[in-house]
Design a protein around this motif. Sequence first.
Motif, short mmCIF file in Angstrom:
data_model
loop_
_atom_site.label_atom_id
_atom_site.label_comp_id
_atom_site.label_asym_id
_atom_site.label_seq_id
_atom_site.Cartn_x
_atom_site.Cartn_y
_atom_site.Cartn_z
N VAL A 83 0.82 -1.21 0.00
CA VAL A 83 0.00 0.00 0.00
C VAL A 83 0.86 1.27 0.00
O VAL A 83 0.66 2.18 -0.82
N VAL A 84 1.83 1.34 0.91
CA VAL A 84 2.67 2.54 1.00
C VAL A 84 3.51 2.75 -0.25
O VAL A 84 3.53 3.86 -0.81
N PRO A 85 4.23 1.74 -0.75
CA PRO A 85 5.00 1.99 -1.98
C PRO A 85 4.12 2.22 -3.21
O PRO A 85 4.56 2.85 -4.18
N PHE A 86 2.87 1.76 -3.19
CA PHE A 86 1.95 2.05 -4.29
C PHE A 86 1.52 3.52 -4.27
O PHE A 86 1.54 4.20 -5.30
N LEU A 87 1.16 4.02 -3.09
CA LEU A 87 0.66 5.39 -2.98
C LEU A 87 1.79 6.42 -2.87
O LEU A 87 1.64 7.56 -3.31
N PHE A 88 2.90 6.01 -2.28
CA PHE A 88 4.03 6.92 -2.08
C PHE A 88 5.33 6.26 -2.57
O PHE A 88 6.24 5.98 -1.78
N PRO A 89 5.42 6.00 -3.88
CA PRO A 89 6.58 5.29 -4.42
C PRO A 89 7.89 6.04 -4.22
O PRO A 89 8.96 5.44 -4.16
N GLU A 90 7.83 7.38 -4.14
CA GLU A 90 9.04 8.17 -3.99
C GLU A 90 9.76 7.91 -2.68
O GLU A 90 10.95 8.17 -2.55
N THR A 179 -7.87 2.37 4.87
CA THR A 179 -8.76 3.17 4.03
C THR A 179 -8.35 4.64 3.96
O THR A 179 -8.61 5.30 2.94
N SER A 180 -7.73 5.18 5.01
CA SER A 180 -7.35 6.60 4.97
C SER A 180 -6.08 6.84 4.18
O SER A 180 -5.78 7.98 3.81
N ALA A 181 -5.32 5.80 3.88
CA ALA A 181 -4.08 5.96 3.13
C ALA A 181 -4.36 6.57 1.76
O ALA A 181 -3.61 7.43 1.27
N VAL A 182 -5.44 6.14 1.13
CA VAL A 182 -5.79 6.67 -0.19
C VAL A 182 -6.11 8.16 -0.11
O VAL A 182 -5.68 8.96 -0.95
N GLY A 183 -6.85 8.56 0.93
CA GLY A 183 -7.20 9.96 1.10
C GLY A 183 -5.98 10.84 1.31
O GLY A 183 -5.93 11.98 0.83
N LEU A 184 -5.01 10.33 2.04
CA LEU A 184 -3.77 11.09 2.25
C LEU A 184 -3.07 11.37 0.93
O LEU A 184 -2.63 12.48 0.66
N CYS A 185 -2.99 10.34 0.09
CA CYS A 185 -2.35 10.51 -1.22
C CYS A 185 -3.14 11.49 -2.08
O CYS A 185 -2.56 12.36 -2.74
N ARG A 186 -4.45 11.37 -2.08
CA ARG A 186 -5.30 12.25 -2.88
C ARG A 186 -5.14 13.71 -2.45
O ARG A 186 -5.04 14.61 -3.29
N PHE A 193 -1.88 11.29 -7.70
CA PHE A 193 -3.00 10.40 -7.41
C PHE A 193 -3.85 10.16 -8.66
O PHE A 193 -4.33 9.04 -8.88
N ALA A 194 -4.02 11.19 -9.46
CA ALA A 194 -4.86 11.08 -10.65
C ALA A 194 -4.32 10.05 -11.64
O ALA A 194 -5.08 9.55 -12.49
N LYS A 195 -3.04 9.72 -11.54
CA LYS A 195 -2.42 8.78 -12.48
C LYS A 195 -2.47 7.33 -11.98
O LYS A 195 -2.10 6.42 -12.71
N LEU A 196 -2.91 7.13 -10.75
CA LEU A 196 -2.93 5.78 -10.18
C LEU A 196 -4.11 4.98 -10.73
O LEU A 196 -5.17 5.54 -11.02
N PRO A 197 -3.95 3.66 -10.88
CA PRO A 197 -5.06 2.83 -11.37
C PRO A 197 -6.23 2.83 -10.39
O PRO A 197 -6.06 2.55 -9.20
N THR A 198 -7.40 3.12 -10.91
CA THR A 198 -8.57 3.27 -10.05
C THR A 198 -9.04 1.95 -9.45
O THR A 198 -9.69 1.95 -8.40
N TRP A 199 -8.73 0.83 -10.10
CA TRP A 199 -9.19 -0.44 -9.54
C TRP A 199 -8.62 -0.66 -8.15
O TRP A 199 -9.32 -1.19 -7.26
N LEU A 200 -7.38 -0.21 -7.93
CA LEU A 200 -6.74 -0.45 -6.64
C LEU A 200 -7.08 0.64 -5.63
O LEU A 200 -7.31 0.35 -4.46
#
Length: 259
Positions: A83-90, A179-186, A193-200
């Motif tokens: 989850v973390v490397p997906f949302l915050f790969p940097e 669930t809040s991890a996604v909101g933090l990234c957004r 965030f807009a470039k991330l795959p929506t399925w995940l």
Amino acid sequence: PAAFAKKPQRAIRCLVDGDSAHPIGSFIGDAAYSILELGHTAYLGNLKNPLTCISIVGGDSGGGDDATQARVQNRKLFFSGFVVPFLFPELTLKYGYTGTTQLPVKAIRGDICFASAKLPTVQPNVDLGILALVCSFLNAHGGTIDSGPVTIRDNVASSTMTSSDLSAEWNKTYGPIFTSAVGLCRDLKPDDFAKLPTWLTAFLEGMEMKHYNTLFGDTSSSIPEVVAVFATMKNYRDAPDRDVVLGELQALFEKVTFA
């Protein structure tokens, strides 16, 4: 003395978990040197550092049996390794931090304003909020992350937050975290965030108790589809091409029945 009074005033924010036996004086010294002297933006206590001292107890002493520890490891893999490397790969790819997301001790430059960020986190999720805000600050202003060992960590198993009550685990701890991890990234990185795959992103933000029970419940290790998900997930963070592994995981997740 006048010479000292004229020196610029700088501050660092140090946080130590209540269940950590890390000596505060030792940590503050390491953090102050790293941030104030070496110029890093943050200094993180990394449980994976080879010099970290860890005591793990067995089930008879409250640390959980082998099945419980297996659940704990899968949950850590899901969050810290996926989850973390997906949302915050940097965090790993740009700033080189490959340590744990669980941070029993951490320090951040004082001019990073946590209050103004209004991070939507619950107490067990503070570490994620800190990492997310540090990443967004570094993305905007530059800087580096440093880390070091947790010199005393008494019984890491006591803080795994695993109980016989899966509902309590989900509602009080891991539900808000996942669930809040996604909101933090957004909120902190809207363009990325807009470039991330929506399925995940939709799956993570929409996770419910049934998803948690299937992936981390008592019978999860006996579900072949779940075992296959975690076997592939182990390759995600260190993969030369994460998108390839992500495609494999999408296909595997679609085979899992959440009920």
